[in-house]
Design a protein around this motif. Structure first.
Motif, PDB file in Angstrom:
ATOM      1  N   LEU A 194       0.918  -1.225  -0.098  1.00 43.57           N
ATOM      2  CA  LEU A 194       0.035   0.006  -0.088  1.00 43.57           C
ATOM      3  C   LEU A 194       0.785   1.110  -0.081  1.00 43.57           C
ATOM      4  CD1 LEU A 194      -2.712  -1.157   2.620  1.00 43.57           C
ATOM      5  CD2 LEU A 194      -2.585  -1.761   0.307  1.00 43.57           C
ATOM      6  N   PRO A 195       1.781   1.360  -0.955  1.00 42.59           N
ATOM      7  CA  PRO A 195       2.775   2.382  -0.741  1.00 42.59           C
ATOM      8  C   PRO A 195       2.183   3.811  -0.905  1.00 42.59           C
ATOM      9  CG  PRO A 195       2.990   1.195  -2.951  1.00 42.59           C
ATOM     10  CD  PRO A 195       2.053   0.576  -2.114  1.00 42.59           C
ATOM     11  N   SER A 196       2.669   4.697   0.013  1.00 42.26           N
ATOM     12  CA  SER A 196       2.064   6.052  -0.022  1.00 42.26           C
ATOM     13  C   SER A 196       3.032   6.832  -0.886  1.00 42.26           C
ATOM     14  CB  SER A 196       2.191   6.352   1.339  1.00 42.26           C
ATOM     15  OG  SER A 196       1.204   7.802   1.435  1.00 42.26           O
ATOM     16  N   PHE A 197       2.815   8.081  -1.022  1.00 43.72           N
ATOM     17  CA  PHE A 197       3.627   9.270  -1.478  1.00 43.72           C
ATOM     18  C   PHE A 197       3.812   9.101  -3.148  1.00 43.72           C
ATOM     19  CE2 PHE A 197       5.527   8.759   2.807  1.00 43.72           C
ATOM     20  CZ  PHE A 197       4.286   9.251   3.332  1.00 43.72           C
ATOM     21  N   VAL A 206      -6.936  14.058  -4.755  1.00 44.42           N
ATOM     22  CA  VAL A 206      -7.985  12.893  -4.105  1.00 44.42           C
ATOM     23  C   VAL A 206      -8.087  13.208  -2.583  1.00 44.42           C
ATOM     24  CG1 VAL A 206      -8.597  10.634  -3.962  1.00 44.42           C
ATOM     25  CG2 VAL A 206      -7.416  11.302  -5.977  1.00 44.42           C
ATOM     26  N   PRO A 207      -9.371  13.620  -2.158  1.00 42.94           N
ATOM     27  CA  PRO A 207      -9.550  13.719  -0.703  1.00 42.94           C
ATOM     28  C   PRO A 207      -9.180  12.412  -0.103  1.00 42.94           C
ATOM     29  CG  PRO A 207     -11.414  14.787  -1.835  1.00 42.94           C
ATOM     30  CD  PRO A 207     -10.701  14.099  -2.873  1.00 42.94           C
ATOM     31  N   VAL A 256      -4.855   5.939   1.682  1.00 46.56           N
ATOM     32  CA  VAL A 256      -3.737   6.200   0.713  1.00 46.56           C
ATOM     33  C   VAL A 256      -4.575   5.642  -0.807  1.00 46.56           C
ATOM     34  CG1 VAL A 256      -1.572   5.312  -0.235  1.00 46.56           C
ATOM     35  CG2 VAL A 256      -1.900   5.333   2.186  1.00 46.56           C
ATOM     36  N   PRO A 257      -4.656   6.851  -1.530  1.00 51.13           N
ATOM     37  CA  PRO A 257      -5.385   6.712  -2.535  1.00 51.13           C
ATOM     38  C   PRO A 257      -4.842   5.666  -3.763  1.00 51.13           C
ATOM     39  CG  PRO A 257      -5.246   8.986  -2.249  1.00 51.13           C
ATOM     40  CD  PRO A 257      -4.687   8.074  -1.361  1.00 51.13           C
ATOM     41  N   PRO A 258      -5.609   4.713  -4.106  1.00 47.91           N
ATOM     42  CA  PRO A 258      -5.256   3.605  -4.772  1.00 47.91           C
ATOM     43  C   PRO A 258      -4.357   4.185  -6.208  1.00 47.91           C
ATOM     44  CG  PRO A 258      -7.133   2.949  -4.009  1.00 47.91           C
ATOM     45  CD  PRO A 258      -6.937   4.372  -3.584  1.00 47.91           C
ATOM     46  N   ALA A 263       0.420   3.637  -9.088  1.00 48.93           N
ATOM     47  CA  ALA A 263       1.665   4.530  -9.891  1.00 48.93           C
ATOM     48  C   ALA A 263       2.967   4.096  -9.496  1.00 48.93           C
ATOM     49  CB  ALA A 263       1.308   5.945  -9.567  1.00 48.93           C
ATOM     50  N   VAL A 264       3.068   3.833  -8.172  1.00 49.40           N
ATOM     51  CA  VAL A 264       4.631   3.015  -7.857  1.00 49.40           C
ATOM     52  C   VAL A 264       4.524   1.883  -8.306  1.00 49.40           C
ATOM     53  CG1 VAL A 264       5.589   2.234  -5.988  1.00 49.40           C
ATOM     54  CG2 VAL A 264       4.276   4.295  -5.477  1.00 49.40           C
TER      55      VAL A 264
END
Length: 303
Positions: A194-197, A206-207, A256-258, A263-264
């Motif tokens: 579930l990688p962030s950033f 995206v809220p 964390v928006p999918p 994208a990662v």
């Protein structure tokens, strides 16, 4: 895993011309100081069936960082792993969930978060994620990345027989890991969950209920901060990752928006494996079986 369409592959985020130079300079600068690590306590944990050590080392911030190290009761480890954490931090002990029981693992606590608390960096997520964001050189995520490299060095000094080093991190730790991996050739395999950033330009639209919401509101007031965020985009960094990487992504995730998670994954520049979860940062029917199946695949991947 649930059915339904996946997010479309997006164009990569724009990247700073000196992205690589910035991170190489960061690696050189923030890993130069001695680690000065020391073990404070060692105990046998019957629940983990492993030895556990509590230790501290000099953080890239100039303060002290805390970490747990775990390892098998018998023999000298030849495999090592750095295991990062989500934005809630880790305060109670090592979260021994990565299915690589034969590895010695270090569980560092990021600068400013629980057990690596700081006099200067706020521990509250919505404040931590904004700390120092006015400049690429002072942004807190720069030091969070550097402490991954420093934790790896602590583990390799503690167990000089380690021949292979891996990485695992989820959410915050997934994004920070993506930023850390391209510049450290000691790592051989990685799991980003579930990688962030990932892909800040899309994330900012995206809220969400996670740390990205504080960033979204701040950038709405100060759009010039997009330039700083360009240096801390996990999707941009992923294009430089060449080691085999297993990525767990969620079809839906309020924290964390999918679109950023995918994208990662899509940006990764080396061998990669995708595992789809029905949701992230929440509980749902069938979650235990999904995670168990994922962990079986992870065990094979790391083996």
């Amino acid at each position: 895993m649930s059915d339904g369409p996946l997010p479309e592959r997006s164009a990569p985020p724009p990247e700073p011309a000196d992205f690589d130079a910035f991170w190489r300079t960061t690696r050189e600068e923030l890993t130069r100081a001695p680690l000065a690590w020391r073990v404070h306590r060692r105990y046998d944990d019957p629940g983990l069936d492993r030895w556990v050590e509590e230790l501290s080392f000099d953080s890239s911030t100039g303060e002290r960082a805390f970490a747990w190290v775990t390892y098998q009761r018998e023999g000298q480890p030849t495999r090592g792993m750095v295991v990062s954490h989500g934005y809630q931090g880790r305060a109670d002990g090592p979260d021994e969930h990565v299915p690589v029981p034969y590895a010695a693992k270090i569980f560092p606590c990021a600068p400013g978060l629980p057990r690596s608390l700081s006099a200067a960096i706020p521990a509250v997520t919505a404040e931590h994620v904004l700390h120092g964001i006015s400049s690429r050189d002072t942004y807190v995520h720069r030091f969070c990345v550097a402490d991954i490299w420093r934790a790896a060095s602590v583990l390799l000094e503690r167990f000089p027989g380690i021949e292979q080093l891996d990485y695992s991190g989820g959410s915050f730790g997934g994004g920070i890991g993506a930023l850390a991996l391209p510049w450290d050739d000691r790592f051989r395999r990685a799991h980003l969950s579930l990688p962030s950033f990932g892909h800040h330009p899309l994330r900012l639209r995206v809220p969400c209920t996670g740390s990205g919401e504080a960033v979204r509101h701040r950038v709405a007031r100060e759009p010039e901060l997009r330039t700083v965020l360009g240096y801390f985009d996990a999707a941009t960094a992923a294009t430089r990752i060449r080691i085999p990487t297993f990525v767990s992504v969620a079809r839906r995730d309020s924290a964390v928006p999918p679109v950023g998670q995918f994208a990662v994954y899509h940006a990764l520049g080396g061998p990669k494996r995708l595992y789809l979860l029905s949701a992230g940062h929440t509980t749902y029917p069938g979650q235990a079986s999904e995670l168990a199946a994922r962990d079986r695949e992870l065990a094979t991947f790391f083996a």
